[in-house]
Structure formats: structure tokens, C-alpha cells
Design a protein around this motif. Structure first.
Motif: not given
Length: 191
Positions: A74-94
Motif C-alpha cells: 500500500v505504501f509503495g502505491k500511494c502518493e501521500t500518507p493520508s491516501q495510504a492510511i485510508k487504503q489500510v483502513f478500507h482494507a481492514l473494513e473489507n
């Protein structure tokens, strides 16, 4: 050990990791593991002379590395820490929603059950959490945060995530994760 023995051992580690996440240490029995893997109970002690604690610590290590690899991707694909954290939380939710609120953090239940009881298992849990924290810290530092702030943010975000997963499981709702995600994003923007 030959390839078949290695494969059997790895399968036992992976199945144990899944059972621990769903049921925790106390509720995961060796009989259940044998049924899930199709191996006799004697195989456990052949592959894991330290018994259930050895297998559990290896399963926790496996789960910790799996989730850490996900973070790195996730960190390698995201441009900002905000985007990365959002993706992590979305994956956890899924993950939690798709498991009908049975799965959450792969080590939290085991960590709580074994703290103060099994030094080997508790250390494996501690090592997994430390791995995640270091990964988050390094990522944040590489994105311009000072080491001190990166460390504080990493602890805060991991704490938000763990608490939100627990509340989501209890409430059978993704809402706590969604609120924690917003709080994590705010923390990142403030620093």
C-alpha cells in the motif's frame, strides 16, 4: 526435512494463523488444527517440538509478516500518507465485513490471551506489533515527518486501528473503523 514435510509444516502454520485470528489461542485446539490440515496430532510435535506455543509463535510471526507486506505494498502505491492510511483502513473494513465480523487483527486476541502466560507467544506478538510500528515509522519519516512525530503517529494510528477493529467486531458494524480512519487522517494532517 523434505519438500513434503516443509509443505505440511507451512500448511500447519498458515491454518493455525487463521484459527488464531478467528478464535484466539485458548479456543484453538490441536484436534481442530488436525482436522483442518488433515494431519495427525503427532505431526504437530514432530514439526513443532515446543508444542502449541511454538506453532502459535510461528503462526503469529507469519501473520505479522503477511500484514506488514500488505502495508509495504500500500505504501509503495500511494502518493501521500493520508491516501495510504485510508487504503489500510478500507482494507481492514473489507476484511472484517467480508468475514461477517469474525476476523480483525490477526494477532490481537492471541496477544491479549497470552500476555503474562506464554513468554514465547507474547514475544511473537510483541515482535509483530514492533514490525508494524517500525514500518509505519519508516514510511512516515520517508514522507517528511520527524522521527519523533513519526513514532508518535505510528503508535496512535495502530492504537486507533486496534480499538476500532475490536469495537467493529463487538458492534458488528464498520462504523468504528470509519471514525478511526477519519481521526487517523486528521492526525496526519496536523503534523
Amino acid at each position: 526435512m523434505g519438500k513434503k514435510g516443509f509443505d505440511t509444516k507451512q500448511k500447519m502454520i498458515e491454518v493455525m494463523a487463521s484459527l488464531l485470528e478467528g478464535s484466539g489461542y485458548e479456543a484453538t485446539g490441536l484436534t481442530e488444527l488436525g482436522k483442518e490440515t488433515g494431519t495427525p496430532k503427532g505431526s504437530l510435535y514432530f514439526h513443532f517440538p515446543g508444542g502449541k506455543d511454538e506453532l502459535t509463535s510461528l503462526a503469529i510471526e507469519y501473520s505479522g509478516k503477511q500484514l506488514n507486506d500488505f502495508f509495504l505494498t500500500v505504501f509503495g502505491k500511494c502518493e501521500t500518507p493520508s491516501q495510504a492510511i485510508k487504503q489500510v483502513f478500507h482494507a481492514l473494513e473489507n476484511r472484517i465485513v467480508s468475514s461477517d465480523f469474525k476476523k480483525g487483527c490477526p494477532i490481537a486476541t492471541t496477544a491479549m490471551e497470552t500476555a503474562g502466560k506464554s513468554v514465547v507467544v507474547a514475544k511473537a506478538c510483541q515482535d509483530a506489533y514492533n514490525l508494524w510500528l517500525k514500518t509505519f515509522e519508516s514510511y512516515l519519516v520517508s514522507n517528511g515527518y520527524t522521527p519523533r512525530i513519526a513514532k508518535n503517529l505510528s503508535f496512535s494510528i495502530l492504537s486507533l486501528w486496534e480499538g476500532a477493529l475490536l469495537l467493529s467486531k463487538l458492534q458488528k458494524s464498520p462504523e468504528p473503523l470509519r471514525m478511526a480512519e477519519k481521526t487517523a487522517e486528521s492526525l496526519l494532517k496536523q503534523n
